[in-house]
Design a protein around this motif. Structure first.
Motif, PDB file in Angstrom:
ATOM      1  N   ARG A  11      43.634  41.888  46.688  1.00 19.65           N
ATOM      2  CA  ARG A  11      42.524  41.031  47.142  1.00 19.65           C
ATOM      3  C   ARG A  11      43.096  39.880  47.964  1.00 19.65           C
ATOM      4  O   ARG A  11      44.019  39.218  47.544  1.00 19.65           O
ATOM      5  CB  ARG A  11      41.760  40.447  45.955  1.00 19.65           C
ATOM      6  CG  ARG A  11      40.892  41.436  45.264  1.00 19.65           C
ATOM      7  CD  ARG A  11      40.118  40.754  44.122  1.00 19.65           C
ATOM      8  NE  ARG A  11      39.328  41.749  43.431  1.00 19.65           N
ATOM      9  CZ  ARG A  11      38.093  42.097  43.775  1.00 19.65           C
ATOM     10  NH1 ARG A  11      37.508  41.503  44.782  1.00 19.65           N
ATOM     11  NH2 ARG A  11      37.448  43.027  43.118  1.00 19.65           N
ATOM     12  N   LYS A  12      42.471  39.646  49.112  1.00 20.93           N
ATOM     13  CA  LYS A  12      42.912  38.539  49.969  1.00 20.93           C
ATOM     14  C   LYS A  12      41.947  37.357  49.879  1.00 20.93           C
ATOM     15  O   LYS A  12      42.370  36.220  49.735  1.00 20.93           O
ATOM     16  CB  LYS A  12      43.033  38.994  51.432  1.00 20.93           C
ATOM     17  CG  LYS A  12      43.995  40.145  51.628  1.00 20.93           C
ATOM     18  CD  LYS A  12      45.398  39.782  51.223  1.00 20.93           C
ATOM     19  CE  LYS A  12      46.319  40.977  51.372  1.00 20.93           C
ATOM     20  NZ  LYS A  12      47.424  40.967  50.463  1.00 20.93           N
ATOM     21  N   LYS A  13      40.653  37.642  49.983  1.00 20.19           N
ATOM     22  CA  LYS A  13      39.652  36.574  49.964  1.00 20.19           C
ATOM     23  C   LYS A  13      38.489  36.862  49.014  1.00 20.19           C
ATOM     24  O   LYS A  13      37.805  35.945  48.604  1.00 20.19           O
ATOM     25  CB  LYS A  13      39.066  36.371  51.364  1.00 20.19           C
ATOM     26  CG  LYS A  13      40.060  35.850  52.372  1.00 20.19           C
ATOM     27  CD  LYS A  13      39.393  35.639  53.713  1.00 20.19           C
ATOM     28  CE  LYS A  13      40.399  35.147  54.736  1.00 20.19           C
ATOM     29  NZ  LYS A  13      39.779  34.969  56.048  1.00 20.19           N
ATOM     30  N   THR A  14      38.241  38.117  48.723  1.00 18.43           N
ATOM     31  CA  THR A  14      37.038  38.463  47.962  1.00 18.43           C
ATOM     32  C   THR A  14      37.154  38.125  46.485  1.00 18.43           C
ATOM     33  O   THR A  14      38.239  38.189  45.901  1.00 18.43           O
ATOM     34  CB  THR A  14      36.690  39.955  48.112  1.00 18.43           C
ATOM     35  OG1 THR A  14      37.768  40.737  47.590  1.00 18.43           O
ATOM     36  CG2 THR A  14      36.423  40.314  49.556  1.00 18.43           C
ATOM     37  N   ILE A  15      36.003  37.781  45.941  1.00 16.02           N
ATOM     38  CA  ILE A  15      35.892  37.444  44.528  1.00 16.02           C
ATOM     39  C   ILE A  15      34.748  38.265  43.979  1.00 16.02           C
ATOM     40  O   ILE A  15      33.717  38.422  44.634  1.00 16.02           O
ATOM     41  CB  ILE A  15      35.600  35.945  44.342  1.00 16.02           C
ATOM     42  CG1 ILE A  15      36.761  35.129  44.918  1.00 16.02           C
ATOM     43  CG2 ILE A  15      35.335  35.613  42.893  1.00 16.02           C
ATOM     44  CD1 ILE A  15      36.411  33.696  45.190  1.00 16.02           C
ATOM     45  N   GLN A  16      34.922  38.809  42.793  1.00 18.86           N
ATOM     46  CA  GLN A  16      33.875  39.598  42.170  1.00 18.86           C
ATOM     47  C   GLN A  16      33.743  39.148  40.724  1.00 18.86           C
ATOM     48  O   GLN A  16      34.751  38.882  40.064  1.00 18.86           O
ATOM     49  CB  GLN A  16      34.220  41.083  42.229  1.00 18.86           C
ATOM     50  CG  GLN A  16      33.186  41.967  41.580  1.00 18.86           C
ATOM     51  CD  GLN A  16      33.628  43.421  41.522  1.00 18.86           C
ATOM     52  OE1 GLN A  16      34.797  43.742  41.721  1.00 18.86           O
ATOM     53  NE2 GLN A  16      32.691  44.296  41.240  1.00 18.86           N
ATOM     54  N   LEU A  28      39.937  38.109  41.076  1.00 20.24           N
ATOM     55  CA  LEU A  28      40.346  37.086  42.040  1.00 20.24           C
ATOM     56  C   LEU A  28      41.600  37.525  42.804  1.00 20.24           C
ATOM     57  O   LEU A  28      42.382  38.331  42.299  1.00 20.24           O
ATOM     58  CB  LEU A  28      40.680  35.781  41.306  1.00 20.24           C
ATOM     59  CG  LEU A  28      39.587  35.133  40.482  1.00 20.24           C
ATOM     60  CD1 LEU A  28      40.166  34.025  39.617  1.00 20.24           C
ATOM     61  CD2 LEU A  28      38.514  34.591  41.392  1.00 20.24           C
ATOM     62  N   PRO A  29      41.797  36.941  43.988  1.00 16.83           N
ATOM     63  CA  PRO A  29      43.068  37.187  44.695  1.00 16.83           C
ATOM     64  C   PRO A  29      44.230  36.620  43.875  1.00 16.83           C
ATOM     65  O   PRO A  29      44.087  35.573  43.218  1.00 16.83           O
ATOM     66  CB  PRO A  29      42.910  36.414  46.001  1.00 16.83           C
ATOM     67  CG  PRO A  29      41.445  36.217  46.169  1.00 16.83           C
ATOM     68  CD  PRO A  29      40.879  36.133  44.771  1.00 16.83           C
ATOM     69  N   LEU A  30      45.359  37.264  43.925  1.00 14.67           N
ATOM     70  CA  LEU A  30      46.534  36.884  43.134  1.00 14.67           C
ATOM     71  C   LEU A  30      47.006  35.465  43.400  1.00 14.67           C
ATOM     72  O   LEU A  30      47.266  34.713  42.478  1.00 14.67           O
ATOM     73  CB  LEU A  30      47.680  37.872  43.382  1.00 14.67           C
ATOM     74  CG  LEU A  30      48.958  37.630  42.577  1.00 14.67           C
ATOM     75  CD1 LEU A  30      48.672  37.754  41.086  1.00 14.67           C
ATOM     76  CD2 LEU A  30      50.025  38.628  42.982  1.00 14.67           C
ATOM     77  N   GLY A  31      47.069  35.045  44.650  1.00 15.77           N
ATOM     78  CA  GLY A  31      47.658  33.740  44.977  1.00 15.77           C
ATOM     79  C   GLY A  31      46.710  32.561  44.939  1.00 15.77           C
ATOM     80  O   GLY A  31      47.083  31.472  45.387  1.00 15.77           O
ATOM     81  N   LYS A  39      36.953  26.176  39.580  1.00 16.73           N
ATOM     82  CA  LYS A  39      35.677  25.879  40.241  1.00 16.73           C
ATOM     83  C   LYS A  39      34.835  27.150  40.379  1.00 16.73           C
ATOM     84  O   LYS A  39      33.643  27.145  40.107  1.00 16.73           O
ATOM     85  CB  LYS A  39      35.908  25.288  41.632  1.00 16.73           C
ATOM     86  CG  LYS A  39      36.357  23.858  41.651  1.00 16.73           C
ATOM     87  CD  LYS A  39      36.506  23.399  43.099  1.00 16.73           C
ATOM     88  CE  LYS A  39      37.174  22.063  43.205  1.00 16.73           C
ATOM     89  NZ  LYS A  39      37.417  21.687  44.613  1.00 16.73           N
ATOM     90  N   ILE A  40      35.472  28.220  40.815  1.00 15.10           N
ATOM     91  CA  ILE A  40      34.766  29.492  41.020  1.00 15.10           C
ATOM     92  C   ILE A  40      34.225  30.021  39.699  1.00 15.10           C
ATOM     93  O   ILE A  40      33.076  30.443  39.609  1.00 15.10           O
ATOM     94  CB  ILE A  40      35.690  30.520  41.701  1.00 15.10           C
ATOM     95  CG1 ILE A  40      35.880  30.114  43.163  1.00 15.10           C
ATOM     96  CG2 ILE A  40      35.151  31.927  41.583  1.00 15.10           C
ATOM     97  CD1 ILE A  40      36.972  30.864  43.881  1.00 15.10           C
TER      98      ILE A  40
END
Length: 171
Positions: A11-16, A28-31, A39-40
């Protein structure tokens, strides 16, 4: 609410996020920075809680019962509505109506008000199905509800009446 975080290098930008039983599973993206993650996750928790609340407060059929009673008493049974429901995303407005779609939305914050205030807002929004404005005819019809002035005074005292006055979506 339990939260399970799954970090993925793919994952680069996407959140689920989704609920699995009683657990909120967030991909979440790893970094991602931990502060941003918090916050998310907080936003996702709030979103899930609002969804649960909306479902819970609409189990009761009070709104549709009052719609039917008011429709019969004040509108000779002529009004049609596709939906009338409590919503959790109206922080400013107490109610809103979209006459073209036949939808009425009532803020969940009215659940803490006396029933006659809630009924006034229902009557107010129902009247928008006939008068999608705040004309003299609109106010005359709303005024047929016996607690209109009392409810408006109550809402004014709470600093809320002006929020009802500009909420008609006459699409």
């Amino acid at each position: 609410m339990e939260v399970k975080i799954i970090r993925s290098p793919d994952r680069k930008k996407t959140i689920q996020a989704k609920m699995v039983g009683e657990t909120l599973v967030v991909h979440l993206p790893l970094g991602m920075h931990r502060k941003e993650e918090r916050k998310i996750i907080q936003r996702m928790k709030e979103k899930i809680e609002k969804k649960k609340l909306k479902k819970q407060i609409n189990k009761d059929d009070y709104l549709i019962k009052r719609f039917d009673e008011f429709n019969s008493k004040y509108f000779q049974g002529k009004l049609k509505v596709n939906s009338i429901e409590f919503v959790t995303n109206q922080q400013r407005n107490r109610g809103s109506c979209t006459p073209a779609r036949g939808t009425i939305r009532i803020s969940h914050r009215l659940l803490d008000m006396p029933k006659w205030v809630l009924d006034y807002v229902i009557m107010h929004e129902m009247t928008h199905l006939v008068h999608p404005n705040h004309s003299k005819e609109f106010w005359a019809k709303v005024g047929e509800y016996k607690y209109t002035e009392r409810a408006r005074g109550f809402l004014m005292a709470k600093g809320m009446e002006e929020e009802i006055e500009s909420n008609c979506d006459d699409e």
